[in-house]
Design a protein around this motif. Structure first.
Motif, PDB file in Angstrom:
ATOM      1  N   LEU A 222       0.840  -1.194   0.000  1.00  0.00           N
ATOM      2  CA  LEU A 222       0.000   0.000   0.000  1.00  0.00           C
ATOM      3  C   LEU A 222       0.874   1.242   0.000  1.00  0.00           C
ATOM      4  CD1 LEU A 222      -2.851  -0.679   2.538  1.00  0.00           C
ATOM      5  CD2 LEU A 222      -2.911  -0.682   0.061  1.00  0.00           C
TER       6      LEU A 222
ATOM      7  N   LYS B  73       0.145   6.408   3.511  1.00  0.00           N
ATOM      8  CA  LYS B  73      -0.570   7.688   3.396  1.00  0.00           C
ATOM      9  C   LYS B  73      -0.615   8.483   4.694  1.00  0.00           C
ATOM     10  CE  LYS B  73      -3.946   8.887   0.493  1.00  0.00           C
ATOM     11  NZ  LYS B  73      -5.286   8.942  -0.020  1.00  0.00           N
TER      12      LYS B  73
ATOM     13  N   PRO C 281       0.010  11.407   6.780  1.00  0.00           N
ATOM     14  CA  PRO C 281       0.547  12.755   6.630  1.00  0.00           C
ATOM     15  C   PRO C 281       1.384  13.141   7.842  1.00  0.00           C
ATOM     16  CG  PRO C 281      -1.855  12.771   6.948  1.00  0.00           C
ATOM     17  CD  PRO C 281      -1.381  11.374   7.175  1.00  0.00           C
ATOM     18  N   GLN C 282       2.466  13.834   7.566  1.00  0.00           N
ATOM     19  CA  GLN C 282       3.315  14.308   8.662  1.00  0.00           C
ATOM     20  C   GLN C 282       2.587  15.434   9.393  1.00  0.00           C
ATOM     21  OE1 GLN C 282       7.081  13.873   8.811  1.00  0.00           O
ATOM     22  NE2 GLN C 282       6.815  12.058   7.580  1.00  0.00           N
TER      23      GLN C 282
ATOM     24  N   GLN D 256       4.890  29.483  12.914  1.00  0.00           N
ATOM     25  CA  GLN D 256       4.485  30.853  12.642  1.00  0.00           C
ATOM     26  C   GLN D 256       4.899  31.782  13.763  1.00  0.00           C
ATOM     27  OE1 GLN D 256       0.420  30.879  11.304  1.00  0.00           O
ATOM     28  NE2 GLN D 256       1.013  29.908   9.386  1.00  0.00           N
TER      29      GLN D 256
ATOM     30  N   ARG E 185      13.895  23.023   9.034  1.00  0.00           N
ATOM     31  CA  ARG E 185      12.599  22.578   9.553  1.00  0.00           C
ATOM     32  C   ARG E 185      11.955  21.479   8.719  1.00  0.00           C
ATOM     33  NH1 ARG E 185       8.430  27.226   7.653  1.00  0.00           N
ATOM     34  NH2 ARG E 185       8.030  26.108   5.763  1.00  0.00           N
TER      35      ARG E 185
ATOM     36  N   LEU F 252       4.176  28.999   5.257  1.00  0.00           N
ATOM     37  CA  LEU F 252       3.077  28.099   4.885  1.00  0.00           C
ATOM     38  C   LEU F 252       3.622  26.752   4.419  1.00  0.00           C
ATOM     39  CD1 LEU F 252       1.367  30.631   5.024  1.00  0.00           C
ATOM     40  CD2 LEU F 252       0.470  30.101   2.783  1.00  0.00           C
TER      41      LEU F 252
ATOM     42  N   GLU G 296       1.332  16.906   0.193  1.00  0.00           N
ATOM     43  CA  GLU G 296       0.798  15.844   1.048  1.00  0.00           C
ATOM     44  C   GLU G 296      -0.532  15.378   0.441  1.00  0.00           C
ATOM     45  OE1 GLU G 296       2.049  14.965   3.979  1.00  0.00           O
ATOM     46  OE2 GLU G 296       3.434  16.575   4.508  1.00  0.00           O
ATOM     47  N   PRO G 297      -0.907  14.118   0.713  1.00  0.00           N
ATOM     48  CA  PRO G 297      -2.182  13.624   0.179  1.00  0.00           C
ATOM     49  C   PRO G 297      -3.361  14.543   0.526  1.00  0.00           C
ATOM     50  CG  PRO G 297      -0.970  11.835   1.184  1.00  0.00           C
ATOM     51  CD  PRO G 297      -0.171  13.076   1.434  1.00  0.00           C
ATOM     52  N   ARG G 298      -3.356  15.052   1.744  1.00  0.00           N
ATOM     53  CA  ARG G 298      -4.453  15.915   2.191  1.00  0.00           C
ATOM     54  C   ARG G 298      -4.485  17.199   1.357  1.00  0.00           C
ATOM     55  NH1 ARG G 298      -3.529  19.375   6.081  1.00  0.00           N
ATOM     56  NH2 ARG G 298      -1.611  18.245   6.500  1.00  0.00           N
TER      57      ARG G 298
ATOM     58  N   ALA H 187       9.560  11.910   3.152  1.00  0.00           N
ATOM     59  CA  ALA H 187       8.294  12.627   2.986  1.00  0.00           C
ATOM     60  C   ALA H 187       7.992  12.880   1.515  1.00  0.00           C
ATOM     61  CB  ALA H 187       8.357  13.951   3.738  1.00  0.00           C
TER      62      ALA H 187
ATOM     63  N   HIS I 221      -5.763   1.498  -2.270  1.00  0.00           N
ATOM     64  CA  HIS I 221      -6.268   2.260  -1.115  1.00  0.00           C
ATOM     65  C   HIS I 221      -7.531   3.048  -1.398  1.00  0.00           C
ATOM     66  CE1 HIS I 221      -4.272   5.726  -2.914  1.00  0.00           C
ATOM     67  NE2 HIS I 221      -3.251   4.925  -3.104  1.00  0.00           N
ATOM     68  N   ASP I 222      -7.813   3.365  -2.652  1.00  0.00           N
ATOM     69  CA  ASP I 222      -9.039   4.125  -2.863  1.00  0.00           C
ATOM     70  C   ASP I 222      -9.747   3.711  -4.138  1.00  0.00           C
ATOM     71  OD1 ASP I 222      -7.128   7.090  -3.685  1.00  0.00           O
ATOM     72  OD2 ASP I 222      -7.469   5.287  -4.840  1.00  0.00           O
TER      73      ASP I 222
END
Lengths: 336, 505
Positions: A5, A8, A10-11, A19, A336, B143, B174-176, B274, B504-505
């Motif tokens: 898979l 998925k 997310p970090q 900020q 970062r 951002l 990112e996927p989101r 990542a 997965h989808d």
């Protein structure tokens, strides 16, 4: 055949902390010089009774006003990611031309140097913007060229042009209002205009964009080359104008002035929090940087036992600290 | 279909030595999301650059809203309403979000000064419409990349765009963030804005696009509704191979090796980074060529770079039974790995140096004693490798830049071989070299494997991969989607693995 898979997860992004850090970094960048200036003034006032007098403050202000005007132009240049090494020579050339032209009256004494110095800035800007030559090289040539021109006009410095004693031109550099010299008012006025130009006009925004990311600026449709030309023109004009003021104040065009002035201007700009790589900076920071250099010199003079050359040592030390702090701030960003 | 907003007719573009675009046509209707796909060098970016005014076509016409147009520079295209979103966010990171959004068209007060309050307010409103709630006064770089991409999109659309070209906009998201981007793209298409969408991620294309145009080697090979084209057909169009052709015997100089159950020399476990690599695991055995297959952007090169420590990644890399703890290229070389990078001009060859100097460059530390390099020793090594690899040069002192691409590649190979590596990673070893030299390099790889070296081969040339590799690890979107060995190593099977619906989808 194996099947895996796509991972998925997310970090998690610590937006809030980042900020807040950005805000702190911006604060340090913008107001660091002001904080140090305030500290130095407070400490000096406590230690040296002769420091916090109106007379002394006036002296620091008038001496700083010439460098301030030169450094204002330098601020714009450095924010575009460039450098202008010619300003010291242009400053001296402006002074000599003003003294020379003052025989025909105050207006020529003002306009001739501005025209010549503006032309030098314009030429440098065109070369940098349209041929892609490095600003360092072009303005180094400008430094040598302007100094050469100056020596040619004064026959290798043998002729010193004096401003006629009764000339109204002398008023510009020597006149006072409420006990404060005109150059100080002019410098303050120019900084106010410069601040508006940088922060509140499309040209100013383009200056930031060109320095921050020239490719992006071009893709967003900004006239990158024209912005660069205008910026070097501005720097030449301001350096020339500072020279004019100085000639008026000294009543003559002194050829040996302005050697190394470009380095003081760069130091003041960088101490004021402007990034040497371009893309960020403020004119108020530059003003603080100029005043800080002026106050340091003044304090070392107050100590008396110290050779005034130590001023450069202390200024140099400040410069290192500022650059180290700046690098530290931006490195953390990259990590970062 | 309604009147097309963008109509490209028979456009050709020639660069010295290459016909980058050959009579390519493309029509896009208002509100349509049009996929533009093709492998590297297919001509996608040349076409985009013609649409955005970076290049001018040598032949053919571009019609925009029914009128023929010839944009002189990107600004003109933008002003006309064709905006482009690039793979890398092209904004100014140090400037505030609002200033980036309005750069060059800031709202002004009646004194001609920028109305900062209004600018910030409007910026906030515009972004809120796309579901981005941020303090617009903060620098753009604070951002996330997805939000930055969204600012770029908002900017592109705000200048009254009729056509938005998106060049791999999701490659660093990112996927989101991708979901948000898709929502915005659908909304734009609903408002009648045409979108040209370039991506290597098939899943995205099928989720988003109405029609597809496939380019290959500068030519348009297909245009049609995407829904009528299954994944396998799309991939075979992109790669220019079909199942029948694939079964034919190959033409390459490779032969099979049987590593059997030799203990693997390299074990990679759960390599992750990542956005790019997601839990990649595989093994490499000595005497065997292991292929890394996948489309462009599937993480092939990234995997190889991560293994040799040139790219930071989490996970375990075990070389000859020893786990590499602190990964760096130097540590990888010490452990016996050698990697030939994809871009040999930028990352390998030093063009100004001679063949000899280029070969011994990496071996210097082992050849020198107290910092002094024995010339005799150098000459001996260089001579051996020039013979063994059949490097064609006038003399060892000839400048490397004067050699052909194939011979340059061999020089690089020689450089790494004099370190006596136990594992060789080759990223596109035959790209850009002519057919004859290609077969020679391939035969060489074969020989090296036969001599007991473990080889990892990355290639976008399916034929080369199938012929050359004894085993193939297939990657898609940074994850292993299949592993083929023995008789299963066929182009068909690779394409099937690439075309699978994601689970997965």
């Amino acid at each position: 055949m194996t099947q895996t898979l796509v991972n998925k997860t997310p970090q998690p992004v610590p937006v809030e902390r980042e900020q807040r850090y950005e805000r702190l970094a911006a604060l340090a960048q913008r107001h660091g010089a002001l904080a140090v200036l305030a500290l130095v003034v407070v400490v000096s006032s406590a230690v040296f009774p002769s420091f916090p007098t109106a007379e002394n403050a006036n002296g620091v202000a008038i001496q700083s006003s010439f460098l301030a005007i030169v450094a204002l132009g330098m601020t714009f240049v450095i924010i575009t990611g460039g450098i202008d090494l010619s300003v010291g020579s242009v400053f001296a050339l402006g002074g000599v031309l003003a003294a020379y032209a003052s025989q025909w009256g105050p207006l020529p004494a003002l306009l001739l140097p501005l025209a010549v110095c503006g032309a030098i800035g314009l030429l440098q800007g065109v070369l940098i913007a349209y041929t892609g030559m490095a600003p360092f090289i072009v303005t180094l040539a400008g430094l040598l060229g302007a100094r050469g021109l100056l020596l040619a006009i004064t026959e290798e410095g043998a002729n010193t042009y004096l401003v006629p004693k009764d000339s109204a031109f002398l008023e510009l550099g020597q006149g006072t209002l409420f006990g404060v010299g005109y150059p100080v008012y002019l410098a303050v006025l120019l900084f106010a205009l410069g601040g508006v130009l940088l922060q509140r006009t499309r040209y100013g925004q383009a200056v930031f964009a060109v320095g921050g990311s020239p490719d992006a600026a071009a893709l967003m449709g900004l006239p990158v080359a024209r912005i660069r030309v205008l910026t070097y023109l501005l720097s030449g004009l301001l350096a020339g104008f500072a020279g004019v003021l100085n000639a008026s104040r000294l009543s003559s065009g002194v050829t040996i002035l302005g050697v190394g002035l470009e380095l003081d201007a760069i130091a003041a700009v960088v101490i004021g929090g402007t990034l040497l790589i371009g893309g960020a900076g403020t004119v108020s920071g530059t003003l603080c940087g100029v005043l800080l250099l002026g106050v340091i010199q003044n304090v070392i003079n107050q100590i008396g036992s110290l050779n005034s050359s130590y001023q450069s040592v202390v200024s140099g030390g400040f410069l290192i600290v500022v650059v180290v702090v700046q690098t530290g701030l931006s490195r953390r960003r990259h990590l970062r | 279909m309604s009147q097309p907003v963008l109509d490209v007719r028979g456009v050709s573009k020639r660069f010295p030595g290459v016909l980058a675009l050959d009579d390519v046509s493309l029509t896009v209707a208002p509100g349509e999301v049009h996929a533009l796909v093709g492998e590297n060098g297919a001509g996608k970016s040349t076409l985009i650059k013609i649409l955005t005014g970076v290049y001018r076509p040598d032949a053919g016409d571009v019609f925009y809203r029914g009128e023929p147009v010839a944009f002189g520079r990107p600004l003109d295209a933008q002003a006309a309403g064709i905006s482009t979103i690039y793979q890398e966010v092209n904004l100014v990171p140090l400037m505030s979000v609002a200033r980036n959004l309005f750069l060059g068209r800031e709202p002004r007060t009646r004194f001609g000064l920028i109305d900062v309050a209004r600018m910030n307010r409007e910026a906030g409103e515009q972004l809120a419409r796309y579901g981005i709630e941020v303090d617009v006064r903060l620098p753009l770089r604070s951002l996330g990349l997805g939000a930055q991409q969204m600012v770029a999109l908002a900017r592109a659309v705000a200048v009254d765009a009729r056509v938005v070209i998106m060049d791999e906009p999701t490659s660093s998201l990112e996927p989101r963030e991708v979901d948000t981007l898709f929502r915005v793209v659908r909304e734009l298409s609903g408002r009648g804005i045409a979108i040209v969408y370039v991506s290597h991620r098939l899943d995205e294309l099928y989720q988003l696009c109405d029609r597809v145009t496939v380019l290959r080697d500068g030519r348009r090979v297909h245009t049609g509704a995407l829904a009528q084209l299954d994944r396998l057909s799309l991939i075979s169009l992109m790669l220019g191979r079909d199942a029948a052709e694939v079964r034919r015997d190959g033409l390459t100089g490779f032969s099979a090796h049987d590593a059997g159950d030799v203990e693997p020399i390299l074990r990679v476990r759960n390599l992750s980074r990542a956005h790019q690599l997601h839990g990649i695991s595989f093994e490499v055995r000595p005497g065997e060529v292991t292929g890394l297959g996948g489309l462009l952007g599937s993480g092939r090169s990234e995997t190889a770079k991560a293994v040799v420590g040139a790219l930071g990644a989490d996970g375990e890399v075990t070389m000859a039974g020893r786990r590499l703890t602190r990964r760096s290229p130097a540590a990888a070389i010490r452990a016996g790995m050698a990697m030939l990078p994809e871009d040999r001009k930028a990352e390998g060859i030093v063009p100004g140096l001679s063949v000899r100097e280029n070969i011994v460059l990496a071996a210097m530390p082992t050849l020198s004693r107290f910092g002094v390099v024995s010339r005799a020793k150098q000459d001996r090594i260089v001579d051996t490798f020039m013979k063994r690899l059949r490097i064609k040069a006038a003399s060892p002192e000839q400048k490397v830049s004067e050699l052909s691409g194939g011979n340059q590649q061999k020089v690089l190979l020689a450089r790494w071989l004099c370190l006596n590596p136990r594992l060789l990673l080759l990223d596109e070893p035959t790209r850009g070299i002519d057919v004859g030299a290609k077969a020679e390099v391939q035969a060489l790889i074969d020989e090296l494997a036969a001599d007991g070296l473990a080889v990892v081969l990355i290639s976008s040339d399916l034929e080369e991969l199938v012929e050359g590799a004894d085993r193939i690890v297939v990657l898609r979107a940074g994850a292993v989607v299949g592993e083929l060995a023995g008789d299963d190593v066929t182009e068909d099977n690779i394409m099937t693995a690439l075309a699978q619906e994601p689970a997965h989808d």
